[in-house]
Each structure stands twice: as C-alpha cells, then as structure tokens.
Design an enzyme around this catalytic site. Sequence first.
Site, mmCIF file in Angstrom:
data_model
loop_
_atom_site.group_PDB
_atom_site.id
_atom_site.type_symbol
_atom_site.label_atom_id
_atom_site.label_comp_id
_atom_site.label_asym_id
_atom_site.label_seq_id
_atom_site.Cartn_x
_atom_site.Cartn_y
_atom_site.Cartn_z
ATOM 1 N N TYR A 156 8.800 10.407 -4.857
ATOM 2 C CA TYR A 156 8.313 9.022 -4.723
ATOM 3 C C TYR A 156 9.660 8.085 -4.390
ATOM 4 C CZ TYR A 156 7.310 4.289 -6.541
ATOM 5 O OH TYR A 156 7.240 2.723 -6.509
ATOM 6 N N ALA A 208 0.545 -1.333 -0.016
ATOM 7 C CA ALA A 208 -0.113 -0.090 -0.037
ATOM 8 C C ALA A 208 0.802 1.063 0.108
ATOM 9 C CB ALA A 208 -0.846 0.122 1.065
ATOM 10 N N PHE A 259 11.578 -3.217 -11.016
ATOM 11 C CA PHE A 259 11.748 -2.642 -12.359
ATOM 12 C C PHE A 259 10.620 -2.205 -12.969
ATOM 13 C CE2 PHE A 259 16.530 -1.914 -12.504
ATOM 14 C CZ PHE A 259 16.813 -2.358 -11.428
ATOM 15 N N LYS A 275 10.598 5.643 -1.104
ATOM 16 C CA LYS A 275 10.916 4.284 -1.011
ATOM 17 C C LYS A 275 12.341 3.818 -0.577
ATOM 18 C CE LYS A 275 7.110 2.545 -2.804
ATOM 19 N NZ LYS A 275 6.338 1.634 -2.007
ATOM 20 N N ASP A 308 14.348 10.871 -17.408
ATOM 21 C CA ASP A 308 14.427 9.670 -17.814
ATOM 22 C C ASP A 308 16.016 9.151 -18.116
ATOM 23 O OD1 ASP A 308 12.263 8.169 -18.198
ATOM 24 O OD2 ASP A 308 11.737 9.135 -20.129
ATOM 25 N N SER A 312 11.719 0.029 -5.143
ATOM 26 C CA SER A 312 11.296 0.610 -6.507
ATOM 27 C C SER A 312 12.929 0.636 -7.133
ATOM 28 C CB SER A 312 10.696 1.486 -6.517
ATOM 29 O OG SER A 312 10.840 2.078 -7.870
ATOM 30 N N ARG A 360 14.715 -0.347 -20.622
ATOM 31 C CA ARG A 360 14.088 -0.669 -19.408
ATOM 32 C C ARG A 360 13.935 -2.048 -19.364
ATOM 33 N NH1 ARG A 360 15.115 3.837 -19.084
ATOM 34 N NH2 ARG A 360 13.937 5.491 -18.388
HETATM 35 C C1 WQD Z 1 9.093 3.351 -19.660
HETATM 36 C C2 WQD Z 1 9.818 4.137 -20.923
HETATM 37 C C3 WQD Z 1 9.426 6.372 -21.296
HETATM 38 C C4 WQD Z 1 5.583 6.794 -21.874
HETATM 39 C C5 WQD Z 1 8.236 4.166 -13.794
HETATM 40 C C6 WQD Z 1 8.904 5.060 -12.512
HETATM 41 C C7 WQD Z 1 9.415 3.923 -11.909
HETATM 42 C C8 WQD Z 1 8.681 2.717 -11.378
HETATM 43 C C9 WQD Z 1 8.400 2.237 -12.833
HETATM 44 C C10 WQD Z 1 7.349 2.384 -9.771
HETATM 45 C C11 WQD Z 1 10.575 5.358 -20.682
HETATM 46 C C12 WQD Z 1 9.063 5.781 -22.332
HETATM 47 C C13 WQD Z 1 6.641 6.419 -21.608
HETATM 48 C C14 WQD Z 1 5.035 7.183 -23.179
HETATM 49 C C15 WQD Z 1 7.375 6.823 -23.682
HETATM 50 N N1 WQD Z 1 7.545 2.797 -10.989
HETATM 51 N N2 WQD Z 1 7.704 6.356 -22.803
HETATM 52 N N3 WQD Z 1 6.114 6.934 -24.041
HETATM 53 O O1 WQD Z 1 9.883 5.993 -16.293
HETATM 54 O O2 WQD Z 1 10.564 3.660 -16.529
HETATM 55 O O3 WQD Z 1 9.597 4.015 -14.630
HETATM 56 O O4 WQD Z 1 7.704 3.238 -13.577
HETATM 57 O O5 WQD Z 1 8.134 1.831 -8.935
HETATM 58 O O6 WQD Z 1 9.888 4.281 -10.476
HETATM 59 O O7 WQD Z 1 9.605 5.937 -12.974
HETATM 60 O O8 WQD Z 1 8.291 3.682 -16.619
HETATM 61 O O9 WQD Z 1 6.311 3.261 -18.100
HETATM 62 O O10 WQD Z 1 6.808 5.581 -17.581
HETATM 63 O O11 WQD Z 1 8.387 4.644 -19.156
HETATM 64 O O12 WQD Z 1 8.054 6.715 -24.738
HETATM 65 O O13 WQD Z 1 4.025 7.386 -23.615
HETATM 66 O O14 WQD Z 1 8.725 4.369 -21.829
HETATM 67 O O15 WQD Z 1 10.375 7.380 -21.631
HETATM 68 O O16 WQD Z 1 11.578 5.297 -21.246
HETATM 69 P P1 WQD Z 1 9.518 4.493 -16.016
HETATM 70 P P2 WQD Z 1 7.166 4.281 -17.831
#
Ligand code: WQD
Length: 319
Positions: A143, A76, A171, A147, A284, A119, A219
């Site tokens: 955020y 949560a 991840f 964590k 990013d 995270s 990622r």
């Molecule tokens: C993934 C990739 C974007 C949307 C986040 C949090 C992290 C964790 C996981 C919780 C990136 C690219 C995204 C779009 C795109 N959360 N993208 N077009 O930022 O890697 O991680 O979620 O713990 O803390 O920061 O995830 O899904 O936002 O993006 O090109 O419309 O997709 O730039 O490279 P992120 P994401």
Amino acid sequence: MSVLVTGGAGYIGSHVVRLLQNRGEKVVVVDNLSNGVQQRIGDAALVQIDLASESATKTLVETMLEHKVTAVIHFAALKQVGESVARPEWYFQQNIGGLANLLTAMHESNVDRLVFSSSAATYGMPDVPSVSEDIVCEPINPYGQTKLIGEWMVANAATAWGLRGANLRYFNVAGAGSPELADTAVANLVPIVFAAIRSGQSPKVFGTDYPTADGTCVRDYVHVTDLAEAHLSALDYLDREHRSHTTFNVGTGQGSSVFEVLEQIRQTTGIKFEADLQPRRPGDPPSLAADVTRIRETLGWSASRNLKDIIESAWAATS
Ligand code: WQD
C-alpha cells in the site's frame, strides 16, 4: 473552478466534495462505489467507473471536456495495509493503473492541476518522532509503495508535460464533519474501539512496552474536516503558484498514544471499559507524528481541531 474528484463518494473524498459545494465550486465525482456511498455527494454529478479499467481514460477525457474540468483531486484507491500485503498485484493494478489512466486523461484534456492523496505509509518505520517530508521514504508494505510510486508519477508528469501537483501525505485520519459522511469502515483504531465497546467487548491495545511515555504507540490523529480543508488550500495554491510539484504532510504535529485515545473515548462516551492488552502488532512504528512546518508556511494551513473534537464528532456521527 470545476473540480473532478475521484473517490468523491468515499469517507475523506465526500468531506472535500461537501466543502467544494459549500464554496460554490462545480464538482463532478468519479467513483466505482465499491466503498463509496452515493448519498454522500448530494447533487454532484457521478460517473461510475473503475479508474483502472481499460475504457477509463476515454470516459475521463469525455467527462473532463463535458464538465470543463480545471483541476482534479484524486482519492480513489485501495487503502488497507493488510489487504495490500495479501493481494499486492491487485493494489498495484488499482492504485498505479488508476493513476496512470487519470494522468493520461488529464494530459489529453489539458487539465494541469492535481491534488493527490498520499500517505504517511510512504515513510515506513522512521526512527524519528516528528517526520519531515525530506526524509528518505522506505515504505514497508505494498500500500505504502503504491503511494510513493504515485508521487513519482506526479513528479514525472510535472517534468514531462507541465502538470502542477500537490501530494498530501495523510497521517491518522478520524472524526466526521457530519453524520452522513462518517467513516463506515471498521479498519482503524477509533472505529475499531467504538465497535468493540458497543458490543460490550474490551478493545485491544497492540503493545504496551514501546519506548513512549505510557508504553503504547503514538500517532498523529487529524480531523477529517481539517484534512478536507487542506485540500482546498492545496487547490488554491496550485491555482496561485506555478510550481511543478510539492509534497506536504497533513497532520496536527501532535502525537497521541493509544491509551490517550482510549481515555478520550471513555470521557466522550461515558462508557467505562478496560483495555485488552496484547503484544505488539508487526510493522507498527513506536511513534509517528508529522512535521507540519512546510504545509503551515507554504499553504497557510494548520489543523484547528484536537483529539477531543475528533472523538466527539466520530461518536456523534455513528450513534
Ligand atoms: C493506530 C494505532 C495500532 C487497532 C494506518 C495505515 C497508514 C494510514 C493510517 C492510510 C497503532 C493501534 C490499532 C487496535 C490498537 N492509512 N491499534 N488496537 O497503523 O497507525 O496507520 O492508517 O494511509 O498507512 O498503516 O493506524 O488505526 O491501524 O492504528 O492498539 O485494535 O492504534 O497499533 O498504534 P496505523 P491504525
């Protein structure tokens, strides 16, 4: 085993609740249903409270005693990076306050095993493509800070009163174990792309000039069922080993670029769409994948599902 799962009605929490139920464990869910959905938890008991509220500790103690709880899995929390930048105090009140109440109640009830949802956001912008748990964490948003502080709280409780804790650094989680457990938020790449192509729009790609093979961000996408299984491995480890606290990356160890994700979505859905190429999104990191040596060697866990499985399950669950 009798397990209290906070946030058990959420996307990831409900996958873990389902696995615990399948294994015959007793489960009690604590969830304020702000993002959770009660239908996801089947016949598990539900205690509907805000963990960060003043009365939460008392209710938690009563719940732990009533259900003879032996271990806790703590999901949560608030988890949107952008929202955390806009409303940092709320993130600290909820994520830190909620964990403080939970740890207080665990101590009072003599419950000494905790799996904590951490995270990869704790790492910030590491300039290594494969991140080990031992690098210095420099979170770049509230955020991620909540964590990392949560991990410190687990460590402090281990020192002070003998908590045994496992921090799991997730991840990029995606996919679904079954349709009713699907991610209903449109907050991460896969659901965002699905929403765009379902409405006939071109999904946005943030940055095509990164120093990666195809220029888009890389990622480590991990299937939610693999992630859920890692929680059970962590619980069993805490049961077996009398270590104080350990932190584990949970990923596949393999990176995929945004273009690779889009291509897999084209193949799975059969929808031919173009990408809308945009400038980089601030904050990013170019490439972020987990070093999974520790979790493989210590818990014996590794991901068994790939990007194709992730996209197929997510699409099927929301179609
Ligand atoms: C993934 C990739 C974007 C949307 C986040 C949090 C992290 C964790 C996981 C919780 C990136 C690219 C995204 C779009 C795109 N959360 N993208 N077009 O930022 O890697 O991680 O979620 O713990 O803390 O920061 O995830 O899904 O936002 O993006 O090109 O419309 O997709 O730039 O490279 P992120 P994401």
